[in-house]
Design an enzyme around this catalytic site. Structure first.
Site, PDB file in Angstrom:
ATOM      1  N   ASP A   1       0.858  -1.183   0.000  1.00 33.38           N
ATOM      2  CA  ASP A   1       0.000   0.000   0.000  1.00 33.38           C
ATOM      3  C   ASP A   1       0.897   1.236   0.000  1.00 33.38           C
ATOM      4  O   ASP A   1       1.563   1.545   0.992  1.00 33.38           O
ATOM      5  CB  ASP A   1      -0.888  -0.039   1.247  1.00 33.38           C
ATOM      6  N   GLY A   2       0.918   1.959  -1.107  1.00 31.14           N
ATOM      7  CA  GLY A   2       1.813   3.097  -1.247  1.00 31.14           C
ATOM      8  C   GLY A   2       1.532   4.211  -0.260  1.00 31.14           C
ATOM      9  O   GLY A   2       2.461   4.827   0.263  1.00 31.14           O
TER      10      GLY A   2
ATOM     11  N   ASP B   1       2.026   7.868  -9.503  1.00 33.72           N
ATOM     12  CA  ASP B   1       1.279   7.522 -10.725  1.00 33.72           C
ATOM     13  C   ASP B   1       0.607   6.184 -10.478  1.00 33.72           C
ATOM     14  O   ASP B   1       0.899   5.186 -11.120  1.00 33.72           O
ATOM     15  CB  ASP B   1       2.237   7.463 -11.916  1.00 33.72           C
TER      16      ASP B   1
END
Length: 263
Positions: free
Chosen positions: A118-119, A136
């Protein structure tokens, strides 16, 4: 409860090949990533070249973080042409990571790390700050809401080193596009520059951070980043010129820099 690593929770993308190109899709109507087979490390889409505009402000970043892998265009370009930079990529969809060989993304090494996770959580908890953060992270449904909240942008701001910069790809047609910009301005003390992708028109790249806030004009001519060959630098020329023009307009219109907000 399932975890981000559970493959069943993620849409499986597909690859469309022609004689000269390779594209990553979640649906036939939207291209997530695009590669020219003869130039796998080149940035084939204008918005990716525009995201490399951080080099005008931070030409020698030691630590680059990326949220979203896709076909690995930005990761490949930075890995090849910025030899002094460490690159950490976080991608939530394991099916996307599984396609890295098809898109000729190099294996992990001392400078490149691609992990599944999970960024948004990773940015919040990373123990070290970044010089550059590239976001992005689109999926099959578009921009995940977790990558556009006020808390996420606050975390992005807190994750940057002094002089650091965020570059994020946004869809201009999103119904909350103006809200997303307002959140970025709040998180980055109004040091936010939006530059439209002139190739496709539907997207824009937003640069934000203390590295942008200087009221000085960018030089008309900038030498390639250390280790980058002339041809790679020249491939960015159109987008860098577009960004330079947008920055000069923004710089002249922007009021004097305010003192940082205090908690």
């Amino acid at each position: 409860m399932s975890s981000p690593a559970d493959p069943d929770d993620h849409v499986r993308p597909f690859v469309h090949n022609t004689r000269h190109t390779r594209a990553l899709h979640f649906s036939i109507h939207e291209v997530q990533s695009f590669m020219r087979v003869a130039e796998p490390d080149a940035l084939a889409l204008a918005y990716t070249r525009l995201m490399m505009g951080f080099l005008l402000f931070h030409p020698q970043p030691a630590r680059i973080a990326m949220l979203g892998l896709g076909g690995g265009s930005l990761a490949k370009f930075c890995h090849r042409h910025l030899p002094a930079s460490g690159i950490e990529v976080v991608e939530i969809n394991p099916h996307v990571i599984a396609l890295r060989d098809e898109f000729e993304v190099p294996p992990d090494d001392a400078r490149l790390s691609i992990t599944q996770g999970d960024g948004a959580r990773w940015v919040r908890t990373s123990p070290e700050a970044f010089d550059v953060l590239l976001v992005d992270g689109y999926d099959y449904s578009g921009l995940p809401s977790v990558l556009a909240t006020q808390r996420f942008y606050d975390d992005c701001s807190a994750s940057l080193r002094p002089g650091g910069l965020l570059a994020v790809n946004l869809f201009r047609g999103h119904p909350q596009h103006e809200l997303h910009l307002d959140r970025l301005r709040r998180s980055f003390n109004d040091a936010v520059l939006e530059v439209e992708d002139e190739e496709r028109g539907a997207n824009s790249v937003v640069l934000a951070g203390p590295g942008l806030a200087s009221r000085r004009a960018l030089p008309a001519s900038v030498e390639p980043a250390q280790g980058m060959d002339t041809s790679a630098w020249d491939s960015l020329a159109t987008e860098l010129a577009h960004l330079r023009t947008a920055h000069e307009r923004w710089r002249l219109q922007r009021p004097p820099v305010r003192a940082p907000r205090r908690a």
